[in-house]
Design a protein around this motif. Structure first.
Motif, PDB file in Angstrom:
ATOM      1  N   ARG A  97      16.743  15.566  89.222  1.00 21.51           N
ATOM      2  CA  ARG A  97      17.643  14.250  89.708  1.00 21.51           C
ATOM      3  C   ARG A  97      16.616  13.301  89.307  1.00 21.51           C
ATOM      4  O   ARG A  97      15.474  13.189  88.972  1.00 21.51           O
ATOM      5  CB  ARG A  97      18.210  14.371  91.188  1.00 21.51           C
ATOM      6  N   VAL A  98      17.427  11.952  89.405  1.00 22.30           N
ATOM      7  CA  VAL A  98      16.639  10.875  89.086  1.00 22.30           C
ATOM      8  C   VAL A  98      16.512  10.054  90.554  1.00 22.30           C
ATOM      9  O   VAL A  98      17.187  10.006  91.353  1.00 22.30           O
ATOM     10  CB  VAL A  98      17.686   9.715  88.286  1.00 22.30           C
ATOM     11  N   VAL A  99      14.997   9.578  90.273  1.00 20.03           N
ATOM     12  CA  VAL A  99      14.710   8.782  91.622  1.00 20.03           C
ATOM     13  C   VAL A  99      14.232   7.355  91.121  1.00 20.03           C
ATOM     14  O   VAL A  99      13.755   7.094  89.980  1.00 20.03           O
ATOM     15  CB  VAL A  99      13.378   9.481  92.290  1.00 20.03           C
ATOM     16  N   VAL A 100      14.812   6.361  91.814  1.00 23.61           N
ATOM     17  CA  VAL A 100      14.719   5.055  91.266  1.00 23.61           C
ATOM     18  C   VAL A 100      13.756   4.024  92.483  1.00 23.61           C
ATOM     19  O   VAL A 100      14.207   4.133  93.671  1.00 23.61           O
ATOM     20  CB  VAL A 100      16.044   4.302  91.142  1.00 23.61           C
ATOM     21  N   HIS A 101      12.695   3.655  91.768  1.00 23.99           N
ATOM     22  CA  HIS A 101      11.844   2.719  92.692  1.00 23.99           C
ATOM     23  C   HIS A 101      12.369   1.397  92.569  1.00 23.99           C
ATOM     24  O   HIS A 101      12.278   1.032  91.332  1.00 23.99           O
ATOM     25  CB  HIS A 101      10.499   3.086  92.487  1.00 23.99           C
ATOM     26  N   VAL A 102      12.313   0.608  93.516  1.00 22.96           N
ATOM     27  CA  VAL A 102      12.672  -1.047  93.057  1.00 22.96           C
ATOM     28  C   VAL A 102      11.932  -1.615  93.809  1.00 22.96           C
ATOM     29  O   VAL A 102      11.391  -1.741  95.163  1.00 22.96           O
ATOM     30  CB  VAL A 102      14.155  -1.255  93.573  1.00 22.96           C
ATOM     31  N   ASP A 103      11.412  -2.790  93.457  1.00 24.25           N
ATOM     32  CA  ASP A 103      10.369  -3.715  93.720  1.00 24.25           C
ATOM     33  C   ASP A 103      11.418  -5.101  93.916  1.00 24.25           C
ATOM     34  O   ASP A 103      11.784  -5.731  92.879  1.00 24.25           O
ATOM     35  CB  ASP A 103       9.177  -4.197  92.952  1.00 24.25           C
ATOM     36  N   PRO A 137      13.511 -13.586 100.617  1.00 24.66           N
ATOM     37  CA  PRO A 137      13.544 -15.030 100.347  1.00 24.66           C
ATOM     38  C   PRO A 137      12.249 -15.799 100.463  1.00 24.66           C
ATOM     39  O   PRO A 137      12.285 -16.952 100.178  1.00 24.66           O
ATOM     40  CB  PRO A 137      14.808 -15.441 101.567  1.00 24.66           C
ATOM     41  N   LEU A 138      11.635 -15.187 101.587  1.00 21.96           N
ATOM     42  CA  LEU A 138      10.398 -16.086 101.710  1.00 21.96           C
ATOM     43  C   LEU A 138       9.212 -15.486 100.723  1.00 21.96           C
ATOM     44  O   LEU A 138       7.940 -15.949 100.674  1.00 21.96           O
ATOM     45  CB  LEU A 138       9.664 -15.573 102.931  1.00 21.96           C
ATOM     46  N   GLY A 139       9.397 -14.747  99.800  1.00 22.86           N
ATOM     47  CA  GLY A 139       8.599 -14.382  98.606  1.00 22.86           C
ATOM     48  C   GLY A 139       7.763 -13.239  98.816  1.00 22.86           C
ATOM     49  O   GLY A 139       6.522 -12.948  97.912  1.00 22.86           O
ATOM     50  N   ARG A 140       8.106 -12.349  99.863  1.00 24.02           N
ATOM     51  CA  ARG A 140       7.146 -11.226 100.087  1.00 24.02           C
ATOM     52  C   ARG A 140       7.799  -9.809  99.379  1.00 24.02           C
ATOM     53  O   ARG A 140       8.987  -9.932  99.269  1.00 24.02           O
ATOM     54  CB  ARG A 140       7.333 -10.805 101.788  1.00 24.02           C
ATOM     55  N   LEU A 141       6.882  -8.993  98.990  1.00 27.88           N
ATOM     56  CA  LEU A 141       7.341  -8.052  98.062  1.00 27.88           C
ATOM     57  C   LEU A 141       7.770  -6.831  98.715  1.00 27.88           C
ATOM     58  O   LEU A 141       7.254  -6.696 100.094  1.00 27.88           O
ATOM     59  CB  LEU A 141       5.981  -7.457  97.240  1.00 27.88           C
ATOM     60  N   ARG A 142       8.864  -6.396  98.533  1.00 24.50           N
ATOM     61  CA  ARG A 142       9.419  -5.215  99.608  1.00 24.50           C
ATOM     62  C   ARG A 142       9.779  -3.866  98.526  1.00 24.50           C
ATOM     63  O   ARG A 142      10.225  -4.470  97.415  1.00 24.50           O
ATOM     64  CB  ARG A 142      10.837  -5.628 100.037  1.00 24.50           C
ATOM     65  N   GLY A 151      18.083 -16.190  97.829  1.00 26.98           N
ATOM     66  CA  GLY A 151      18.078 -14.772  98.130  1.00 26.98           C
ATOM     67  C   GLY A 151      17.102 -13.867  97.728  1.00 26.98           C
ATOM     68  O   GLY A 151      16.051 -14.231  97.230  1.00 26.98           O
ATOM     69  N   TRP A 152      17.412 -12.556  97.947  1.00 28.90           N
ATOM     70  CA  TRP A 152      16.563 -11.489  97.335  1.00 28.90           C
ATOM     71  C   TRP A 152      16.890 -11.408  95.795  1.00 28.90           C
ATOM     72  O   TRP A 152      17.723 -11.809  95.116  1.00 28.90           O
ATOM     73  CB  TRP A 152      17.108 -10.351  97.730  1.00 28.90           C
ATOM     74  N   ARG A 153      15.107 -11.352  95.375  1.00 30.84           N
ATOM     75  CA  ARG A 153      15.399 -11.391  93.787  1.00 30.84           C
ATOM     76  C   ARG A 153      14.442 -10.072  93.366  1.00 30.84           C
ATOM     77  O   ARG A 153      13.705  -9.592  93.924  1.00 30.84           O
ATOM     78  CB  ARG A 153      14.268 -12.525  93.336  1.00 30.84           C
ATOM     79  N   LEU A 154      14.875  -9.653  92.407  1.00 34.07           N
ATOM     80  CA  LEU A 154      14.579  -8.274  91.677  1.00 34.07           C
ATOM     81  C   LEU A 154      13.313  -8.622  90.759  1.00 34.07           C
ATOM     82  O   LEU A 154      13.311  -9.644  90.081  1.00 34.07           O
ATOM     83  CB  LEU A 154      15.691  -7.834  90.691  1.00 34.07           C
ATOM     84  N   ASP A 155      12.399  -7.640  90.893  1.00 38.84           N
ATOM     85  CA  ASP A 155      11.325  -7.851  90.092  1.00 38.84           C
ATOM     86  C   ASP A 155      11.140  -6.722  89.246  1.00 38.84           C
ATOM     87  O   ASP A 155      11.095  -6.814  87.938  1.00 38.84           O
ATOM     88  CB  ASP A 155       9.894  -7.807  90.956  1.00 38.84           C
ATOM     89  N   GLN A 156      11.217  -5.598  89.700  1.00 40.49           N
ATOM     90  CA  GLN A 156      11.054  -4.400  88.451  1.00 40.49           C
ATOM     91  C   GLN A 156      11.970  -3.122  89.285  1.00 40.49           C
ATOM     92  O   GLN A 156      11.928  -3.176  90.458  1.00 40.49           O
ATOM     93  CB  GLN A 156       9.755  -3.888  87.948  1.00 40.49           C
ATOM     94  N   VAL A 157      12.320  -2.273  88.282  1.00 40.10           N
ATOM     95  CA  VAL A 157      12.995  -1.248  88.606  1.00 40.10           C
ATOM     96  C   VAL A 157      12.335  -0.113  87.743  1.00 40.10           C
ATOM     97  O   VAL A 157      12.104   0.064  86.537  1.00 40.10           O
ATOM     98  CB  VAL A 157      14.416  -1.071  88.033  1.00 40.10           C
ATOM     99  N   ILE A 158      11.738   0.980  88.447  1.00 40.34           N
ATOM    100  CA  ILE A 158      10.991   2.243  87.770  1.00 40.34           C
ATOM    101  C   ILE A 158      11.682   3.376  88.112  1.00 40.34           C
ATOM    102  O   ILE A 158      12.020   3.847  89.386  1.00 40.34           O
ATOM    103  CB  ILE A 158       9.493   2.289  87.881  1.00 40.34           C
TER     104      ILE A 158
END
Length: 88
Positions: free
Chosen positions: A16-22, A26-31, A2-9
C-alpha cells in the motif's frame, strides 16, 4: 493565515501507499503527519490525502516526491494532480 503545505513524500510499504506530509501551522511551526490511505494506487492515495487536507483548510503549493530506497524522486504528474485535488 492558515496551514501551509511544505512537502508530500509517498512510498510503497507492504502493498500500500504511505504518505508523509510536512505542514506549517499559522505560527510557522513545522508539523509532520503520516497518512495510510487504503489503496495501492499512488494517484488515488494522494488524492485522498489532498481532499482530507483541503477539508482542514491547508493550502499549497508544495512539493510531491516519491521515496525509493534512500532517494527522493520528483513526481511532476502526481504533484499536479495532488495540487488540483487540494485546491478543489
Amino acid at each position: 493565515m492558515g496551514w501551509r503545505l511544505d512537502q508530500v513524500i509517498f512510498q510503497r510499504e507492504a502493498g500500500r501507499v504511505v504518505v508523509h506530509v510536512d505542514l506549517f501551522d499559522p505560527l510557522g511551526r513545522l508539523r509532520r503527519e503520516v497518512f495510510h490511505p487504503a489503496t495501492p494506487d499512488p494517484r488515488l492515495a494522494l488524492e485522498r490525502v489532498a481532499q482530507a487536507l483541503a477539508q482542514r483548510g491547508v493550502r499549497g503549493p508544495g512539493r510531491v516526491r516519491q521515496r525509493k530506497g534512500s532517494a527522493l524522486l520528483p513526481s511532476p504528474e502526481l504533484q499536479r494532480s495532488f495540487l488540483e485535488s487540494l485546491e478543489s
